[in-house]
Design a protein around this motif. Structure first.
Motif, PDB file in Angstrom:
ATOM      1  N   PRO A  25      40.117  35.804  27.266  1.00  0.00           N
ATOM      2  CA  PRO A  25      39.497  36.968  27.902  1.00  0.00           C
ATOM      3  C   PRO A  25      39.359  38.130  26.931  1.00  0.00           C
ATOM      4  O   PRO A  25      40.326  38.527  26.268  1.00  0.00           O
ATOM      5  CB  PRO A  25      40.481  37.308  29.028  1.00  0.00           C
ATOM      6  N   GLY A  26      38.168  38.681  26.826  1.00  0.00           N
ATOM      7  CA  GLY A  26      37.982  39.897  26.067  1.00  0.00           C
ATOM      8  C   GLY A  26      38.310  41.100  26.933  1.00  0.00           C
ATOM      9  O   GLY A  26      38.705  40.968  28.089  1.00  0.00           O
ATOM     10  N   SER A  27      38.131  42.278  26.380  1.00  0.00           N
ATOM     11  CA  SER A  27      38.360  43.488  27.151  1.00  0.00           C
ATOM     12  C   SER A  27      37.413  43.519  28.346  1.00  0.00           C
ATOM     13  O   SER A  27      36.207  43.298  28.206  1.00  0.00           O
ATOM     14  CB  SER A  27      38.131  44.715  26.274  1.00  0.00           C
ATOM     15  N   GLY A  28      37.964  43.765  29.527  1.00  0.00           N
ATOM     16  CA  GLY A  28      37.154  43.816  30.726  1.00  0.00           C
ATOM     17  C   GLY A  28      36.807  42.462  31.310  1.00  0.00           C
ATOM     18  O   GLY A  28      35.990  42.392  32.234  1.00  0.00           O
ATOM     19  N   GLU A  29      37.424  41.397  30.800  1.00  0.00           N
ATOM     20  CA  GLU A  29      37.111  40.049  31.251  1.00  0.00           C
ATOM     21  C   GLU A  29      38.327  39.361  31.858  1.00  0.00           C
ATOM     22  O   GLU A  29      39.472  39.751  31.595  1.00  0.00           O
ATOM     23  CB  GLU A  29      36.609  39.184  30.089  1.00  0.00           C
ATOM     24  N   VAL A  30      38.055  38.321  32.643  1.00  0.00           N
ATOM     25  CA  VAL A  30      39.095  37.413  33.100  1.00  0.00           C
ATOM     26  C   VAL A  30      38.680  35.998  32.728  1.00  0.00           C
ATOM     27  O   VAL A  30      37.503  35.721  32.471  1.00  0.00           O
ATOM     28  CB  VAL A  30      39.326  37.497  34.624  1.00  0.00           C
ATOM     29  N   VAL A  31      39.647  35.098  32.691  1.00  0.00           N
ATOM     30  CA  VAL A  31      39.360  33.671  32.543  1.00  0.00           C
ATOM     31  C   VAL A  31      39.585  33.000  33.890  1.00  0.00           C
ATOM     32  O   VAL A  31      40.597  33.249  34.561  1.00  0.00           O
ATOM     33  CB  VAL A  31      40.245  33.020  31.462  1.00  0.00           C
ATOM     34  N   ILE A  32      38.632  32.168  34.290  1.00  0.00           N
ATOM     35  CA  ILE A  32      38.712  31.423  35.539  1.00  0.00           C
ATOM     36  C   ILE A  32      38.958  29.949  35.235  1.00  0.00           C
ATOM     37  O   ILE A  32      38.256  29.360  34.398  1.00  0.00           O
ATOM     38  CB  ILE A  32      37.407  31.561  36.346  1.00  0.00           C
ATOM     39  N   SER A  66      33.204  28.764  40.950  1.00  0.00           N
ATOM     40  CA  SER A  66      34.338  29.235  41.748  1.00  0.00           C
ATOM     41  C   SER A  66      35.601  28.696  41.103  1.00  0.00           C
ATOM     42  O   SER A  66      35.570  27.699  40.366  1.00  0.00           O
ATOM     43  CB  SER A  66      34.238  28.750  43.193  1.00  0.00           C
ATOM     44  N   GLY A  67      36.721  29.365  41.359  1.00  0.00           N
ATOM     45  CA  GLY A  67      37.978  28.909  40.782  1.00  0.00           C
ATOM     46  C   GLY A  67      39.063  29.949  40.942  1.00  0.00           C
ATOM     47  O   GLY A  67      38.971  30.841  41.793  1.00  0.00           O
ATOM     48  N   THR A  68      40.082  29.835  40.090  1.00  0.00           N
ATOM     49  CA  THR A  68      41.264  30.695  40.179  1.00  0.00           C
ATOM     50  C   THR A  68      41.457  31.433  38.866  1.00  0.00           C
ATOM     51  O   THR A  68      41.389  30.824  37.791  1.00  0.00           O
ATOM     52  CB  THR A  68      42.510  29.848  40.492  1.00  0.00           C
ATOM     53  N   ILE A  69      41.693  32.727  38.938  1.00  0.00           N
ATOM     54  CA  ILE A  69      41.922  33.509  37.718  1.00  0.00           C
ATOM     55  C   ILE A  69      43.211  33.038  37.053  1.00  0.00           C
ATOM     56  O   ILE A  69      44.272  32.975  37.688  1.00  0.00           O
ATOM     57  CB  ILE A  69      42.006  35.013  38.041  1.00  0.00           C
ATOM     58  N   VAL A  81      46.033  37.347  38.112  1.00  0.00           N
ATOM     59  CA  VAL A  81      46.204  35.900  37.954  1.00  0.00           C
ATOM     60  C   VAL A  81      46.553  35.285  39.316  1.00  0.00           C
ATOM     61  O   VAL A  81      47.354  35.828  40.074  1.00  0.00           O
ATOM     62  CB  VAL A  81      47.295  35.601  36.920  1.00  0.00           C
ATOM     63  N   GLY A  82      45.911  34.165  39.622  1.00  0.00           N
ATOM     64  CA  GLY A  82      46.165  33.455  40.865  1.00  0.00           C
ATOM     65  C   GLY A  82      45.170  33.749  41.972  1.00  0.00           C
ATOM     66  O   GLY A  82      45.168  33.063  42.994  1.00  0.00           O
ATOM     67  N   THR A  83      44.308  34.750  41.779  1.00  0.00           N
ATOM     68  CA  THR A  83      43.318  35.097  42.801  1.00  0.00           C
ATOM     69  C   THR A  83      42.158  34.104  42.772  1.00  0.00           C
ATOM     70  O   THR A  83      41.618  33.791  41.710  1.00  0.00           O
ATOM     71  CB  THR A  83      42.776  36.512  42.573  1.00  0.00           C
ATOM     72  N   PRO A 101      32.974  38.702  32.728  1.00  0.00           N
ATOM     73  CA  PRO A 101      33.257  40.119  32.978  1.00  0.00           C
ATOM     74  C   PRO A 101      33.749  40.336  34.403  1.00  0.00           C
ATOM     75  O   PRO A 101      33.211  39.768  35.355  1.00  0.00           O
ATOM     76  CB  PRO A 101      31.902  40.796  32.742  1.00  0.00           C
ATOM     77  N   ALA A 102      34.764  41.168  34.552  1.00  0.00           N
ATOM     78  CA  ALA A 102      35.361  41.387  35.870  1.00  0.00           C
ATOM     79  C   ALA A 102      34.355  41.938  36.877  1.00  0.00           C
ATOM     80  O   ALA A 102      34.478  41.686  38.077  1.00  0.00           O
ATOM     81  CB  ALA A 102      36.555  42.331  35.747  1.00  0.00           C
ATOM     82  N   GLY A 103      33.360  42.671  36.408  1.00  0.00           N
ATOM     83  CA  GLY A 103      32.361  43.228  37.301  1.00  0.00           C
ATOM     84  C   GLY A 103      31.431  42.200  37.911  1.00  0.00           C
ATOM     85  O   GLY A 103      30.635  42.524  38.802  1.00  0.00           O
ATOM     86  N   GLN A 104      31.512  40.950  37.446  1.00  0.00           N
ATOM     87  CA  GLN A 104      30.671  39.879  37.980  1.00  0.00           C
ATOM     88  C   GLN A 104      31.454  38.934  38.891  1.00  0.00           C
ATOM     89  O   GLN A 104      30.960  37.884  39.283  1.00  0.00           O
ATOM     90  CB  GLN A 104      30.021  39.103  36.830  1.00  0.00           C
ATOM     91  N   LEU A 105      32.676  39.341  39.251  1.00  0.00           N
ATOM     92  CA  LEU A 105      33.508  38.546  40.149  1.00  0.00           C
ATOM     93  C   LEU A 105      33.275  38.944  41.597  1.00  0.00           C
ATOM     94  O   LEU A 105      33.008  40.100  41.911  1.00  0.00           O
ATOM     95  CB  LEU A 105      34.991  38.766  39.835  1.00  0.00           C
ATOM     96  N   LEU A 106      33.428  37.959  42.461  1.00  0.00           N
ATOM     97  CA  LEU A 106      33.425  38.185  43.907  1.00  0.00           C
ATOM     98  C   LEU A 106      34.596  37.415  44.504  1.00  0.00           C
ATOM     99  O   LEU A 106      34.909  36.305  44.046  1.00  0.00           O
ATOM    100  CB  LEU A 106      32.127  37.668  44.530  1.00  0.00           C
ATOM    101  N   PRO A 107      35.267  37.960  45.499  1.00  0.00           N
ATOM    102  CA  PRO A 107      36.321  37.194  46.161  1.00  0.00           C
ATOM    103  C   PRO A 107      35.711  36.030  46.930  1.00  0.00           C
ATOM    104  O   PRO A 107      34.579  36.122  47.408  1.00  0.00           O
ATOM    105  CB  PRO A 107      36.956  38.212  47.108  1.00  0.00           C
ATOM    106  N   VAL A 108      36.444  34.932  47.038  1.00  0.00           N
ATOM    107  CA  VAL A 108      35.977  33.834  47.889  1.00  0.00           C
ATOM    108  C   VAL A 108      35.962  34.342  49.328  1.00  0.00           C
ATOM    109  O   VAL A 108      36.982  34.825  49.829  1.00  0.00           O
ATOM    110  CB  VAL A 108      36.896  32.605  47.753  1.00  0.00           C
ATOM    111  N   PRO A 109      34.823  34.285  50.003  1.00  0.00           N
ATOM    112  CA  PRO A 109      34.761  34.833  51.374  1.00  0.00           C
ATOM    113  C   PRO A 109      35.681  34.065  52.322  1.00  0.00           C
ATOM    114  O   PRO A 109      35.825  32.840  52.202  1.00  0.00           O
ATOM    115  CB  PRO A 109      33.292  34.634  51.772  1.00  0.00           C
TER     116      PRO A 109
END
Length: 325
Positions: A25-32, A66-69, A81-83, A101-109
């Motif tokens: 993950p770079g700055s502002g990012e997560v790994v899924i 889709s997946g888990t952070i 982590v775990g979301t 990028p974290a701004g492109q994430l959505l929670p699983v509805p």
């Protein structure tokens, strides 16, 4: 990690499952840790060498997952982590892991499975950004979707109905049209047997469609303009029917019509974040209430990616095709 790579461009046989380095993950990012990835026609174009990823983005195909952070970079707020999440990507989805990028994430509805959630981000962002944020579809207007049984189509039918519009669709079989009707379309047009211009005008008292969402492009340009109502908006998001066509400016002027062409993949991060935020605010509640549902044709394991591409190319599916990882 395992990922689908493209050693060369060509038919489905060039899709190669290989070991590649894990993303960090770079700055502002997560790994899924990816559970599933959506298959889109843009992936087929990339495989053929016609739709390269934006500069600096992954060469691995796949525009939604889709997946888990599993890892969180610096300067990320609100995610841990775990979301369980889903995300729209510029590339990299056909893999066991992807950085986004974290701004492109959505929670699983709520009410949607983790696997099925992979079929939501790309179509949700494409449909909402185009028919709501760009074309401003209004209650009581007539909306025409070409390819109504596609992933985009099955989402746009439901969104347009939720907005109070009358929905017209084109599709190539009675089975596909019946599925569109079940989702809320009321004007059903078999493009192999009927003229969609005549059918839409007949159903709309001669006015035509206020908004058209088109995935065909050049082949339908002139007829789409003919099908527009006064002050109508034609939004082109695909080129399945070619990239070049003549436009009768006089016909467009007579209707005070608009022709708009958009894409999602090439937008900058700020623009994508704005779209994702609007989708989460306005569309996600409709999904969580059950008013709008993901339409999944089938899931296939990642090592059957070539078969998944053949399925999309043959257009025998209804809704989304997903690859499970």
């Amino acid at each position: 990690m395992r990922a689908v790579t493209l050693p060369e461009f060509g038919d489905e046989c060039v899709l190669t499952l290989a070991e590649v380095p894990d993303p960090q993950p770079g700055s502002g990012e997560v790994v899924i840790d990816v559970a599933a990835a959506g298959v889109n026609r843009a992936d087929l174009l990339q495989r053929q060498g016609h739709y390269p990823p934006p500069k600096g983005e992954s060469d691995i195909p796949g525009l939604e997952v889709s997946g888990t952070i599993s890892a969180v970079g610096d300067d990320v707020d609100g995610w841990s982590v775990g979301t369980e999440v889903c995300a729209v990507l510029a590339g990299g989805g056909y893999a066991e892991k992807v950085a986004v990028p974290a701004g492109q994430l959505l929670p699983v509805p709520s009410g949607v499975s983790l696997i099925d959630a992979a079929g939501l981000p790309e179509v949700a962002c494409t449909v909402w950004s185009n028919i709501v944020m760009t074309a401003h579809l209004q209650e009581g207007e007539v909306f025409l979707q070409h390819g109504g049984s596609s992933g985009i189509g099955t989402m746009s039918i439901q969104v347009a109905r939720a907005l109070g519009a009358r929905v017209a669709v084109t599709a190539g079989s009675a089975e596909k049209l019946e599925r569109c009707r079940e989702l809320g379309a009321e004007i059903l047009i078999d493009y192999k047997q009927q003229d969609f211009v005549e059918q839409v005008k007949d159903a709309a008292d001669g006015r035509g469609a206020d908004v058209i969402l088109d995935v065909i492009g050049a082949k339908y340009l002139a007829r789409n303009v003919s099908a527009l109502a006064p002050d109508g908006r034609l939004v082109i998001i695909g080129m399945q029917g070619g990239a070049k066509a003549e436009l009768n400016i006089g016909a467009l002027l007579a209707k005070r019509g608009s022709v708009i062409a958009t894409s999602l993949r090439g937008r900058d991060k700020a623009d994508k974040e704005r779209i994702v935020a609007e989708v989460r605010k306005h569309l996600w509640p409709l999904i969580e209430s059950g008013q709008i549902k993901p339409v999944i044709d089938r899931t296939m394991p990642l090592d059957q990616v070539a078969d998944a591409h053949r399925l999309l190319n043959d257009s025998t599916h209804i809704g989304k095709v997903l690859l499970t990882v």
